[in-house]
Structure formats: C-alpha cells, structure tokens
Design an enzyme around this catalytic site. Sequence first.
Site, short mmCIF file in Angstrom:
data_model
loop_
_atom_site.label_atom_id
_atom_site.label_comp_id
_atom_site.label_asym_id
_atom_site.label_seq_id
_atom_site.Cartn_x
_atom_site.Cartn_y
_atom_site.Cartn_z
N SER A 41 38.75 26.61 53.14
CA SER A 41 38.75 27.18 51.79
C SER A 41 40.17 27.48 51.34
O SER A 41 40.53 27.26 50.18
CB SER A 41 37.88 28.44 51.75
OG SER A 41 38.46 29.44 52.55
N ASN B 165 43.27 23.50 42.86
CA ASN B 165 43.85 24.09 41.66
C ASN B 165 45.10 23.34 41.22
O ASN B 165 45.28 23.04 40.04
CB ASN B 165 44.20 25.56 41.90
CG ASN B 165 43.02 26.46 41.62
OD1 ASN B 165 42.70 26.74 40.48
ND2 ASN B 165 42.35 26.88 42.68
N ARG C 297 41.29 25.34 48.14
CA ARG C 297 41.46 26.11 46.92
C ARG C 297 42.82 25.84 46.29
O ARG C 297 42.93 25.53 45.11
CB ARG C 297 41.32 27.61 47.20
CG ARG C 297 41.42 28.44 45.93
CD ARG C 297 41.40 29.93 46.20
NE ARG C 297 40.19 30.31 46.92
CZ ARG C 297 40.17 30.63 48.20
NH1 ARG C 297 41.28 30.63 48.91
NH2 ARG C 297 39.05 30.98 48.79
#
Lengths: 156, 287
Positions: free
Chosen positions: B216, B224, B220
Amino acid sequence: MNINATLIGQSIAFFIFIYMVKQYVWPPLIAAMEERQKRIESGLLAAERGLSEQAEAEQRANELISQSKDQAAEIIANAAKQASTMVEEAKDVAIQTANKVKAQATAELEQDKVRVRHELQEQVSTLVMRGVNAVLAKEVDVNTHKDMLSKLSQTL
Amino acid sequence: MSVETITSSEYIKHHLQNLTYGQIDGHWGFAHTAEQAANMGFWAINVDSMFWSLVTGLVFYFVFRFAGKKATTGTPSGFQNFIEMVIEFIDFSVRDSFKHKNKLVAPMALTIFAWIFLMNAMDLIAVDWLPQLAALSVETLGGDPHAAFFKVVPSTDPNITFGMAISIFILIIYYSIKHKGLGGFFAEILFHPFGKWGLPANLLLEGVALISKPISLALRLFGNMYAGEIIFILIAIMYGVGIGFGVFGGLLQIGWALFHILIITLQAFIFMTLTIVYMDMAHDNEH
C-alpha cells in the site's frame, strides 16, 4: 513500467541516505535546536526574574519613601513641639526675670524712700532744732530746758 | 525532431517509458523500444529514475548537511530557520506517533519526507523540458532521439516506490523480531487475533496485514504521482492542437500544478507518517 534492478538500486540508496542523515545531518541540527531552546528558556526565566526583582525593588523603594515621610513628619512635629516648649520656657524665664527686676527695682525704690525720708527727717529736725535753738536762745535757758530739748530732738 | 511528427498515443507512450539499460540479445545497452526494455527482464536498470532519484537525494542530503554544519545556537538565518522548521515538523510527527526509543526513526522520517517531496516535485517541471533536453543531447551526440526515453519523476516509477517500501518492510521485520523475538513475531502472525485454533484464519489475516503495508505504501505513492504525471502529459498534448487549446491548456496546467503542490507534499507526508506508525507497531510488545 517493468520491475527491474532499479528496485535494488533504490533500496541501497535509501539505506545509505538514511545512514548518512542519521550520522551527519540529524544530530547537529537537533543539538543546535535543543541548545537554543535551553538558552531561550533560561533567557525568559532571567527576564521574568528581573521583572519580579524590579517590582520588589519598587515596592521596597515605596516602603522606604513612606517610611521616610512618616519620619520626616514626626521630626517636624517634634521640632514644632520643642519650639513651642522653648518659647513657653523663654516666656516663663522672661516673666521671672522681669518680676525679679521689678522686685529688685521696687526694693531699691523702697530703700531709697526710707533713706530719703530719713535724710529728710534729719534735715527737718536739724532745721527745727536750729529754729528752736534760735527761738529758745532768747527765751529758754538751754540748761534748764536741756532735757526737754533733747527729748524733742529725739522725737523729730 | 519529435512532438509534431508523432501521434498523441506515441507521445504518451514515449513519456511513460523509462530509459532502461540492460541486456539486449546478449549484449549490454539502452533499450530503443518499450518491447526491448520489457524483454530485458529483472537485470536491467531504469537509468533516468535512478539518476533523478540520486540527484534529488543528494540535493536533499547536501542542503541539510550544509545547514547542519552551519547550525548555530544563536539567532538562525532565513535558510537555517527553514531547515529547522522542517526538522521540528519531523521531530514533532515522530514524537507524536512513535512511542519507543530508536534513534533511526527520526532521521529516516526526515529522509523519506524530504526525498519523496523532492522526487515528487520533479513533476512540477514542465513535462517536456527535460525529456526534450535529453532528446536534443542524444541527437547532438548522434543517437536516435526517439529512443531517448526520459522520465524525470522517480516516484512515477514503481521500482523506486517499491524500493523504498520494501526497505521499510525489511526494517519492520527486523525491529519486530528484535523487540518481540523470533517467537513473538511469528506468534503475532499465527496466534492472533483468534488464538491457536484459528491458526489458518490468523495467518491469512495477519499475513495480509503485514504484506499490505509495503504494497500500500508503494502503490499509493506510485499511483498518485503516476496519475498526476499523466494529467500533465494530457494537458501538454493540448499545446499541439491549436492556439485556443494551447492557452486553455496553459491555464489548466497552472491550475493542476498548484493543486499538485498539495499532492506532492501530502504524499510525502503520508509515506513518512505511515512509516513512523509501522515502525511504532514493530516496536510494540503488547500482544
């Protein structure tokens, strides 16, 4: 977008950077900041202490001033009292002296009066005696009337 | 050279391809196409990602090292003030979330935050500047400018984000075993939360929880930044359409860049905070 050895390269770089930052970057910065924090803290404390000391000194000064004021008032009051007593005393002394002088003068006057009266008496008696003598020389024998005459001169 | 003569799809693909160095048909060299790069397998390296990653890392290191050398306890100058602000922010974050004693965590948090921030910030440089510069240099040196792939934002490369996340994963396991013991570490995975009779379920739950941490973290950040980069690329395509679209694209780019400043900072902050929290959990000896 393939997974390849870049992954390993980045991992190695990551560990090296962490080690270098831990060794050479973090300690001096955090030490300087903590040191400054301490200095600011002690500075603030000192300033606070200075302020309270100033307030204390002001209070003490005020106390001293009011104390001195009281003392000065006391002194003035005492002086006034003393002055008035002195004036009173002086008045008494003056009155006493004046009385004394007056008494003395009166006494002297009395003495003079007595003396003058005495002298006058003597002079009058002399004059009377002289007159009597002159009168009696003609009509009275001195020898016969000697006693009467001496009695007279004594009464005069 | 380049942009006008190629299609939008080629332009996007070109922008999303790393400059990869590895083995092609038995000899070492740069990949000229995406297929070649994909065929290189694991033992290849994304030179552009690695290069910018190291450049931003070194910029971070030397700026902070310089500040550390010049740090005085007197009145700090503007530069030192800024550095100290960052340090104080990191220190506060670490004190807030990390309740144990470990001198590694705060410097690690600083490294993660500043480094990721700088890597992300490469996104704010107009998408074509550095790739065009690279293509121009390659052309001058006599190479093929179309093969001059150049991705300047390291955090849009999953290798970079996974590299960091896996490093953190290794540290999590290291400190878990160090503070809980090997038995304690496995007990946490095997006998928690359902006790020893729920072992398979425990292993599934805790195993997933453990593995999901680095995944994660990496995805992440990568997601992004990759999405942000693609939006910049799409906006950049508008410049080629016409003057009206160009002006509109310019406005969009300014707007997105301003918004992106928030994202790059936020992503750096999230990565750092989660790392601190994971490290704290690794040190926890509660279970």
